[in-house]
Design an enzyme around this catalytic site. Structure first.
Site, PDB file in Angstrom:
ATOM      1  N   ALA C  46       4.903 -24.999  27.444  1.00  0.00           N
ATOM      2  CA  ALA C  46       6.334 -24.817  27.188  1.00  0.00           C
ATOM      3  C   ALA C  46       7.014 -24.015  28.286  1.00  0.00           C
ATOM      4  CB  ALA C  46       6.525 -24.104  25.856  1.00  0.00           C
ATOM      5  N   ILE C  71       0.315 -17.453  20.931  1.00  0.00           N
ATOM      6  CA  ILE C  71       0.533 -17.138  22.347  1.00  0.00           C
ATOM      7  C   ILE C  71       1.968 -16.617  22.527  1.00  0.00           C
ATOM      8  CG2 ILE C  71       0.486 -18.041  24.709  1.00  0.00           C
ATOM      9  CD1 ILE C  71      -2.270 -18.203  23.297  1.00  0.00           C
ATOM     10  N   LEU C  73       4.669 -18.579  23.573  1.00  0.00           N
ATOM     11  CA  LEU C  73       5.410 -19.253  24.647  1.00  0.00           C
ATOM     12  C   LEU C  73       5.394 -18.515  25.978  1.00  0.00           C
ATOM     13  CD1 LEU C  73       8.521 -20.611  22.703  1.00  0.00           C
ATOM     14  CD2 LEU C  73       6.359 -21.764  23.172  1.00  0.00           C
ATOM     15  N   ASN C  99       7.167 -29.836  28.240  1.00  0.00           N
ATOM     16  CA  ASN C  99       7.478 -29.219  26.955  1.00  0.00           C
ATOM     17  C   ASN C  99       8.493 -28.106  27.182  1.00  0.00           C
ATOM     18  OD1 ASN C  99       6.682 -27.019  24.732  1.00  0.00           O
ATOM     19  ND2 ASN C  99       5.957 -28.996  23.985  1.00  0.00           N
ATOM     20  N   ASN C 127      10.352 -28.850  22.048  1.00  0.00           N
ATOM     21  CA  ASN C 127       9.504 -28.095  21.132  1.00  0.00           C
ATOM     22  C   ASN C 127      10.367 -27.313  20.147  1.00  0.00           C
ATOM     23  OD1 ASN C 127       7.742 -26.376  19.872  1.00  0.00           O
ATOM     24  ND2 ASN C 127       6.869 -25.512  21.729  1.00  0.00           N
ATOM     25  N   CYS C 130       7.528 -24.398  17.420  1.00  0.00           N
ATOM     26  CA  CYS C 130       6.600 -23.310  17.715  1.00  0.00           C
ATOM     27  C   CYS C 130       6.683 -22.273  16.607  1.00  0.00           C
ATOM     28  CB  CYS C 130       6.901 -22.650  19.047  1.00  0.00           C
ATOM     29  SG  CYS C 130       5.736 -21.304  19.380  1.00  0.00           S
ATOM     30  N   ILE C 191       1.535 -33.719  15.446  1.00  0.00           N
ATOM     31  CA  ILE C 191       2.212 -32.582  14.862  1.00  0.00           C
ATOM     32  C   ILE C 191       1.950 -31.314  15.689  1.00  0.00           C
ATOM     33  CG2 ILE C 191       2.169 -33.434  12.504  1.00  0.00           C
ATOM     34  CD1 ILE C 191      -0.350 -31.729  11.998  1.00  0.00           C
ATOM     35  N   ASN C 192       2.839 -30.358  15.565  1.00  0.00           N
ATOM     36  CA  ASN C 192       2.553 -29.022  16.053  1.00  0.00           C
ATOM     37  C   ASN C 192       1.641 -28.339  15.035  1.00  0.00           C
ATOM     38  OD1 ASN C 192       2.708 -26.535  17.506  1.00  0.00           O
ATOM     39  ND2 ASN C 192       4.748 -27.094  18.211  1.00  0.00           N
TER      40      ASN C 192
HETATM   41  C1  LIG Z   1      -3.419 -22.108  22.423  1.00  0.00           C
HETATM   42  C2  LIG Z   1      -2.373 -23.118  22.055  1.00  0.00           C
HETATM   43  C3  LIG Z   1      -1.120 -23.074  22.671  1.00  0.00           C
HETATM   44  C4  LIG Z   1      -0.130 -23.988  22.334  1.00  0.00           C
HETATM   45  N1  LIG Z   1       1.079 -23.934  22.983  1.00  0.00           N
HETATM   46  C5  LIG Z   1       2.026 -24.872  22.714  1.00  0.00           C
HETATM   47  C6  LIG Z   1       3.241 -24.922  23.428  1.00  0.00           C
HETATM   48  O1  LIG Z   1       3.503 -24.125  24.327  1.00  0.00           O
HETATM   49  N2  LIG Z   1       4.153 -25.883  23.098  1.00  0.00           N
HETATM   50  C7  LIG Z   1       3.901 -26.803  22.110  1.00  0.00           C
HETATM   51  O2  LIG Z   1       4.758 -27.650  21.849  1.00  0.00           O
HETATM   52  N3  LIG Z   1       2.746 -26.795  21.429  1.00  0.00           N
HETATM   53  C8  LIG Z   1       1.793 -25.864  21.704  1.00  0.00           C
HETATM   54  N4  LIG Z   1       0.601 -25.890  21.016  1.00  0.00           N
HETATM   55  C9  LIG Z   1       0.363 -26.921  19.992  1.00  0.00           C
HETATM   56  C10 LIG Z   1      -0.427 -28.106  20.577  1.00  0.00           C
HETATM   57  O3  LIG Z   1       0.280 -28.727  21.611  1.00  0.00           O
HETATM   58  C11 LIG Z   1      -0.749 -29.137  19.478  1.00  0.00           C
HETATM   59  O4  LIG Z   1       0.456 -29.636  18.952  1.00  0.00           O
HETATM   60  C12 LIG Z   1      -1.558 -28.546  18.339  1.00  0.00           C
HETATM   61  O5  LIG Z   1      -2.478 -27.612  18.841  1.00  0.00           O
HETATM   62  C13 LIG Z   1      -2.323 -29.604  17.525  1.00  0.00           C
HETATM   63  O6  LIG Z   1      -3.247 -30.295  18.317  1.00  0.00           O
HETATM   64  P1  LIG Z   1      -4.821 -29.908  18.399  1.00  0.00           P
HETATM   65  O7  LIG Z   1      -5.312 -29.775  16.999  1.00  0.00           O
HETATM   66  O8  LIG Z   1      -5.439 -31.014  19.179  1.00  0.00           O
HETATM   67  O9  LIG Z   1      -4.897 -28.595  19.116  1.00  0.00           O
HETATM   68  C14 LIG Z   1      -0.391 -24.966  21.351  1.00  0.00           C
HETATM   69  C15 LIG Z   1      -1.662 -25.012  20.726  1.00  0.00           C
HETATM   70  C16 LIG Z   1      -2.638 -24.111  21.069  1.00  0.00           C
HETATM   71  C17 LIG Z   1      -3.972 -24.207  20.384  1.00  0.00           C
END
Ligand SMILES: Cc1cc2nc3c(=O)[nH]c(=O)nc-3n(C[C@H](O)[C@H](O)[C@H](O)COP(=O)(O)O)c2cc1C
Ligand SMILES: Cc1cc2nc3c(=O)[nH]c(=O)nc-3n(C[C@H](O)[C@H](O)[C@H](O)COP(=O)(O)OP(=O)(O)OC[C@H]3O[C@@H](n4cnc5c(N)ncnc54)[C@H](O)[C@@H]3O)c2cc1C
Ligand SMILES: Cc1cc2nc3c(=O)[nH]c(=O)nc-3n(C[C@H](O)[C@H](O)[C@H](O)COP(=O)(O)OP(=O)(O)OC[C@H]3O[C@@H](n4cnc5c(N)ncnc54)[C@H](O)[C@@H]3O)c2cc1C
Ligand SMILES: Cc1cc2nc3c(=O)[nH]c(=O)nc-3n(C[C@H](O)[C@H](O)[C@H](O)COP(=O)(O)O)c2cc1C
Ligand code: FES
Ligand code: FES
Lengths: 312, 256, 312, 256
Positions: C46, C71, C73, C99, C127, C130, C191-192
């Site tokens: 992001a 985290i 952002l 993002n 996004n 978050c 999904i997020n």
């Molecule tokens: C450490 C970490 C940081 C993330 N940072 C962002 C982010 O900056 N922007 C965002 O849209 N999603 C962020 N996500 C969400 C992921 O992009 C993803 O939507 C979510 O983890 C589900 O997928 P997964 O189960 O494969 O991890 C983050 C996820 C994790 C684990």
């Protein structure tokens, strides 16, 4: 009063552990495995007015650290439960929490009226969060106003304290909890299952005949902990916590989040002895952290060492 | 009805993806009724929560040893196939109700019809029937030669007719294609396999004198969760639970 | 056009796999492990207008088959990203999905304006989901109207297609998807993370400094599959699916549910080579089920063998 | 920077809950810089997704063997402690940047200060410093006698002062209570342990002539996820990532 005992409206429990609704039938089956009087209480399977067959099979599927179910509220109907199932639980002399469901307000009210009149029932758990039926259930559980209205009416019809079982499938669980608190609920049960789905990658077909199902088990524990933590700080109702609990440590984590008692669901399928085993393990864990009475654990994450919710 | 930690004494691939696992421990002593099953845990504290129902295929009471035959198909059974000798396996059982053997008196014969990974319980059943003096015939259906297993062991008990879907071994076709001849003796039928096969067997049979063992995805395995129900026309409740009312039912009892 | 290629607005990908935002930094680190040009595309972390430090540590916790992150952002700010991070990705010649996040509408709009102007950026991922920041993020993601308004404005400001990344923490994901579709989104990412929490049972204290965090990993896959399945039948936007994907089978399951491309997040931490390994495994799986082009998988669970969404 | 499957050659409890694990495999050849760590997977396809960062404690390049010392405290390290000889462990590494040894020329001495499970990397560091001719002194802090480990091995390298919090062994108190004397020689300080200890060590030290190795909960372990950041005053970005910019930092660089 032993160090494990907790006291919630209608539920005077010698320990905070009770099986979760739908994961323990009406107790009969597990009574062949151990003495049910060891339990803090029992939540029985959802009762509806008429008997229901539920959804077609397959009704369960496995997911990572969890499972999906779409039983669809199968039960023999409230009259049958009162006549045939409840009496068998009498000898154990433990509080019974009767989970009730329905398709319409009228059905909920009538089931409540009947079951809350049973001297064997200590409290009613209003299930407005079943994700696996087309009518009733979750449709009440995701709209604040319908949930509050239903709570008010069920409360009027009930001779026993009413716990409202909340769905985690909402944008704002706190508003939902506040709505049912205002409507007169005596306590909350949370959480019910998250709506989920699994497909066979080869065919693309859903594993469950009902397509979607409710996700339970350790996978959802972080969601349960977060919701209990948020809600318990914003309402003054005691909470029966549940969602992924499978160890004594999980029980203490959930009580720290704000639960006054803890229900164990899916873990019964993994290990039929899980409830008594957890109960056995609790005293040593309390010793390890120097806590005398388990009721002091409630809300420890945000209310350090103050009067626990469960003794209010 | 108990939970046991049984020790693996052997776990070997006996046909393509088919494993024979032998487990030993004091709990085995109760496993005397063919048709009952064990609810087998894949491993502790892992991501696989649900137990796998596997039929009792044979029991050696003296050695306290139970035999399971299973197909390593999904993640859980694949993990099971990696268990080494000496490792412990957590099982619930024996669960369910086995085959009723009272109706086959010595004068009658029994026809045991199994499809694919449904055949294991028929082995233990056949052995016990034979011991009581009943003449046993097996009809076993497999996909192909490569998928077939235990045939020599079945032959030790009684006449064994094999069908394969691709014709690579025995009669080409399904088990029902091989039933005609054997039905003449008006045997008691015992059948285990996928629902579609059981349905075909039931239709083929002249009378409803026999038993079917059903399969369904299970949660608890002990009758508490209502995962494994099956509609019936004969029971008042309108359904049975396969894990605790079954897995064996009288022919005609359940709606397949 | 190879059998693995998929084509979504702004994203012509030689395979449907891209790392998920926040789990791959800006690509630099993983470029030491393998050739990034193997990927279908990259979602970068992001970007906000100014650089942000994010939340205090600990920022991650482990849960059963999942993890929590908070985290917050952290990023060096959009100008810095355009100047220092994006150019390093140029040699790989793959689509970049940027993002973007913000605390206010104005911030979102300005970040979009700047980053969508970069010739290296193929599309923008808005996004609004978050869960780990106080302002912006999920507050937009749980109210249909704010989400739609923001989408409209970001769309106006953007020179590239806009994917809206949806939060699963809502009562009705379909209404949310429809709201942003109407507002002009070109695609959806979903999904997020689910909002979750973990406590130390001994002390009652949250493990994460931010207390709550976002739950990701295999634990949430059933929720992701269900939401993609529901949404893809009700909107005509292509979906980038994500949530717990860690095998090639998971990719095909998610495409069957309705995704046109699939992002891999948490699994990168388990195995840094996971994305190329999944890409390698896909052809054999397609052979096994007799599917020629992977784009035919999209929506198989409900639209048997019809034109896949991804080629519309 | 690579992913390796290393084979367990030993895994034994050397003090209360402290395990010494030796792993062998071709990947070990690159593990030459003390202070680097391995990101260790607990097991495949299980419910434990995150890797555990464990410091390289010793390397035998000839035998291609790396030694890790770890405390079995949470579920993951407990599971690790059950690994048997011959089992494979999936590790990423070597990760991070090790200790800078350039500043200690032969004329100077080095003071290596470690607390609890922070001591392992000091062993490999001490060995290498000694090999270059530097005089090495260790100050090792433990909770109690029962929790102490590897002391004889440290003594083979250089003077080893032990403190215990409960006074059951060595000097009663913390590592900083034992530093006074050794600081007179104006050594280069290397310290590993919990943040509060590092802070105390930094305050006690007269100059900022030394290095600290930090710990933080990690996701990726390679700099991509921003889980393990630490604020700094000296760097333009205002922060460092412990996994990839560290875990070793110059004293005074990071805000503890
Ligand atoms: C450490 C970490 C940081 C993330 N940072 C962002 C982010 O900056 N922007 C965002 O849209 N999603 C962020 N996500 C969400 C992921 O992009 C993803 O939507 C979510 O983890 C589900 O997928 P997964 O189960 O494969 O991890 C983050 C996820 C994790 C684990
Ligand atoms: C009473 C009974 C007896 C059985 N006896 C045998 C036997 O002796 N040998 C044998 O190989 N198989 C037998 N089965 C089928 C066996 O239970 C499944 O093949 C096995 O559970 C599949 O697990 P998996 O890990 O391979 O699949 P996965 O897909 O990983 O399983 C996921 C979940 O679905 C369930 N499941 C998947 N397929 C089936 C199925 N066909 N039937 C029931 N549950 C399923 C699993 O138990 C698990 O809960 C029996 C089933 C029943 C109900
Ligand atoms: C660079 C570095 C080097 C390390 N070297 C060693 C060593 O040589 N020996 C040793 O015993 N320990 C070492 N640690 C600490 C070690 O990583 C943790 O003790 C271990 O991860 C705890 O895992 P668990 O399964 O016991 O706990 P769990 O509570 O099950 O762990 C859950 C999650 O939290 C993380 N976690 C928990 N405690 C810590 C902690 N103190 N530091 C970092 N992550 C944590 C785990 O990695 C995992 O992701 C080191 C840490 C870092 C950052
Ligand atoms: C098979 C099954 C059946 C269930 N049936 C009911 C039910 O009838 N009524 C109800 O309120 N909840 C029902 N639930 C939800 C559980 O009571 C519980 O809220 C949920 O499973 C989370 O707890 P767990 O993770 O410990 O299983 C059911 C859950 C399962 C797994
Ligand atoms: S599996 Fe639970 S009732 Fe049969
Ligand atoms: S652990 Fe991911 S950046 Fe350090």
């Amino acid at each position: 009063m032993s160090r494990l005992s907790v006291s919630l409206p209608g539920l005077n429990m010698k320990n905070p552990i009770l099986p979760a609704s739908g994961c323990f039938g009406f107790g009969k089956e597990y009574s062949k495995w151990y003495d049910l009087s060891l339990l803090g209480g029992i939540t029985i399977k959802a009762a509806t007015l008429e008997g229901r067959f539920g959804n077609p099979t397959p009704r369960v599927a496995e997911t990572e650290s969890g499972m999906l179910n779409a039983i669809g509220l199968q039960n023999p109907g409230v009259a049958n439960i009162i006549e045939n199932e409840l009496p068998a639980l009498k000898p154990y002399n433990i509080p019974i929490l009767a989970n009730i469901a329905g398709s319409t307000e009228e059905e909920y009210i009538e089931v409540t009226r009947q079951i809350s009149a049973s001297p064997l029932v200590s409290a009613v758990e209003l299930n407005i969060s079943c994700p696996n039926v087309k009518e009733g259930g979750i449709q009440f559980g995701t709209h604040y106003k319908s949930a509050a209205d239903l709570t008010r009416k069920v409360k009027e019809a009930s001779q026993k304290p009413v716990y409202v079982k909340l769905s985690p499938n909402v944008s704002n669980i706190v508003e939902m909890a506040q709505a049912v608190e205002e409507a007169g609920a005596d306590g909350l049960s949370m959480i019910n299952t998250l709506v989920g789905m699994k497909l066979d990658w080869r065919t693309g077909n859903p594993i469950l005949a009902n397509k979607t199902g409710g996700l339970s088990g350790p996978a959802i524990k972080p969601v349960a902990i977060r919701m209990i933590y948020e809600v318990s700080q914003k309402v003054s109702l005691p909470i029966i916590g549940m969602g992924g609990v499978s160890t004594a440590e999980d029980v203490l984590e959930m009580m720290s989040a704000g639960a006054s008692a803890v229900a164990v669901g899916t873990a019964n399928f993994v290990n039929p002895y899980i409830c008594p085993e957890i109960i056995d393990s609790l005293p040593a864990l309390l010793d390890e952290i120097g806590v005398e009475n388990i009721s002091e654990m409630t809300g420890r994450s945000f209310r350090k060492w103050k009067t626990p919710l469960s003794s209010r | 009805m108990m939970k046991h930690l049984l020790k693996v004494t052997s776990n070997t691939e006996i046909a393509r993806n088919i494993f024979e696992m032998k487990l030993t421990g004091p709990g085995v002593g109760n496993m005397t009724s063919p048709g009952q099953f064990l609810h087998v845990s894949i491993g502790n504290h892992t991501s696989k929560l649900l137990r796998r129902p596997l039929s009792i295929c044979d029991v050696d009471l003296e050695r306290e040893e139970v035999t399971l035959l299973y197909r390593a198909q999904g993640d859980g059974t694949k993990q099971l196939s990696e268990k080494q000798n000496g490792e412990l396996v957590d099982v619930l059982g024996p669960l369910g109700n086995g085959f009723n053997m009272d109706e086959v008196d010595i004068k009658r014969s029994a026809l045991l019809v199994g499809g694919g990974i449904g055949v294991p319980p028929l082995y233990y059943l056949g052995k016990q029937l034979k011991n009581t003096g009943v003449q046993v015939t097996f009809i076993l259906g497999y996909q192909s030669l490569e998928d077939s297993f235990y045939i020599d062991k079945f032959k030790e008990i009684g006449e064994t007719i094999v069908t394969t879907a691709d014709g690579s071994f025995g009669i080409k076709g399904f088990v029902t294609d091989a039933m005609e001849q054997s039905l003449k003796e008006e045997p008691v039928i015992y059948s285990v396999g996928p629902a579609v096969m059981l349905k075909a067997v039931e239709e083929k049979a002249d009378s409803l004198d026999g038993y079917l063992s059903l399969e369904e995805r299970m949660g608890c395995g002990i009758g508490a969760c209502f995962a494994c129900v099956c509609p019936t026309e004969t029971r008042k409740s309108g359904y049975v639970k396969i894990c605790s009312d079954g897995p064996v039912f009288k022919m005609g009892e359940v709606v397949l």
